[in-house]
Design an enzyme around this catalytic site. Structure first.
Site, PDB file in Angstrom:
ATOM      1  N   SER A  66      -8.096   2.188  -7.703  1.00  0.00           N
ATOM      2  CA  SER A  66      -7.280   1.925  -6.532  1.00  0.00           C
ATOM      3  C   SER A  66      -7.991   2.503  -5.317  1.00  0.00           C
ATOM      4  O   SER A  66      -8.731   3.482  -5.428  1.00  0.00           O
ATOM      5  CB  SER A  66      -5.905   2.584  -6.694  1.00  0.00           C
ATOM      6  OG  SER A  66      -5.113   2.371  -5.548  1.00  0.00           O
ATOM      7  N   CYS A  67      -7.762   1.868  -4.162  1.00  0.00           N
ATOM      8  CA  CYS A  67      -8.307   2.387  -2.903  1.00  0.00           C
ATOM      9  C   CYS A  67      -7.289   2.094  -1.815  1.00  0.00           C
ATOM     10  O   CYS A  67      -6.091   2.010  -2.099  1.00  0.00           O
ATOM     11  CB  CYS A  67      -9.679   1.776  -2.611  1.00  0.00           C
ATOM     12  SG  CYS A  67      -9.660  -0.007  -2.351  1.00  0.00           S
ATOM     13  N   ALA A  68      -7.724   1.918  -0.593  1.00  0.00           N
ATOM     14  CA  ALA A  68      -6.784   1.652   0.492  1.00  0.00           C
ATOM     15  C   ALA A  68      -6.234   0.227   0.434  1.00  0.00           C
ATOM     16  O   ALA A  68      -5.031   0.021   0.565  1.00  0.00           O
ATOM     17  CB  ALA A  68      -7.443   1.906   1.848  1.00  0.00           C
ATOM     18  N   PHE A  95      -3.409   1.382  -1.782  1.00  0.00           N
ATOM     19  CA  PHE A  95      -2.456   2.316  -1.203  1.00  0.00           C
ATOM     20  C   PHE A  95      -1.639   1.685  -0.073  1.00  0.00           C
ATOM     21  O   PHE A  95      -0.440   1.947   0.054  1.00  0.00           O
ATOM     22  CB  PHE A  95      -3.178   3.572  -0.701  1.00  0.00           C
ATOM     23  CG  PHE A  95      -2.250   4.603  -0.131  1.00  0.00           C
ATOM     24  CD1 PHE A  95      -1.498   5.405  -0.971  1.00  0.00           C
ATOM     25  CD2 PHE A  95      -2.105   4.741   1.240  1.00  0.00           C
ATOM     26  CE1 PHE A  95      -0.613   6.351  -0.449  1.00  0.00           C
ATOM     27  CE2 PHE A  95      -1.230   5.684   1.766  1.00  0.00           C
ATOM     28  CZ  PHE A  95      -0.483   6.488   0.924  1.00  0.00           C
TER      29      PHE A  95
END
Length: 107
Positions: A66-68, A95
């Site tokens: 997961s990232c932004a 996110f």
């Protein structure tokens, strides 16, 4: 390279039933400012495939990056797969999707 996109509901269920190890590849300051509860940090900028492999083996759950917003998590998939680590799934919305949907955030 294989990329499997997972949506928010899949991530939420996986965290609730503890079947997913959510690996946040954002920078440490981003993670510290707010992250998805239950996620662990492993920044892409200092991506260590040996440490990642050990984390996945030790934890035993299904690893998901997961990232932004779903871009860096694809880069993490490429790096992991190039190192022979069989991670294929990522949170496509990241996110930002979680936060904008009103998901609980830890800091």
């Amino acid at each position: 390279m294989k990329v499997v996109d997972l949506d928010r509901e899949t991530i939420k269920r996986g965290l609730e039933d503890r079947s997913i190890l959510l690996i946040d590849v954002r920078e440490p300051h981003e993670y510290a400012a707010g992250h998805i509860p239950g996620s662990v940090t492993h920044p892409l900028s200092t991506f260590d495939t040996r440490a990642l492999s050990a984390l996945i083996a030790e934890d035993g759950r299904r690893p998901v990056f997961s990232c932004a917003a779903g871009v860096r998590s694809v880069h993490a998939l490429a790096a992991a797969q190039s190192a022979g680590i069989p991670v294929e799934e990522h949170y496509v919305g990241g996110f930002k999707d979680w936060y904008l949907a009103g998901g609980t955030v830890e800091s």
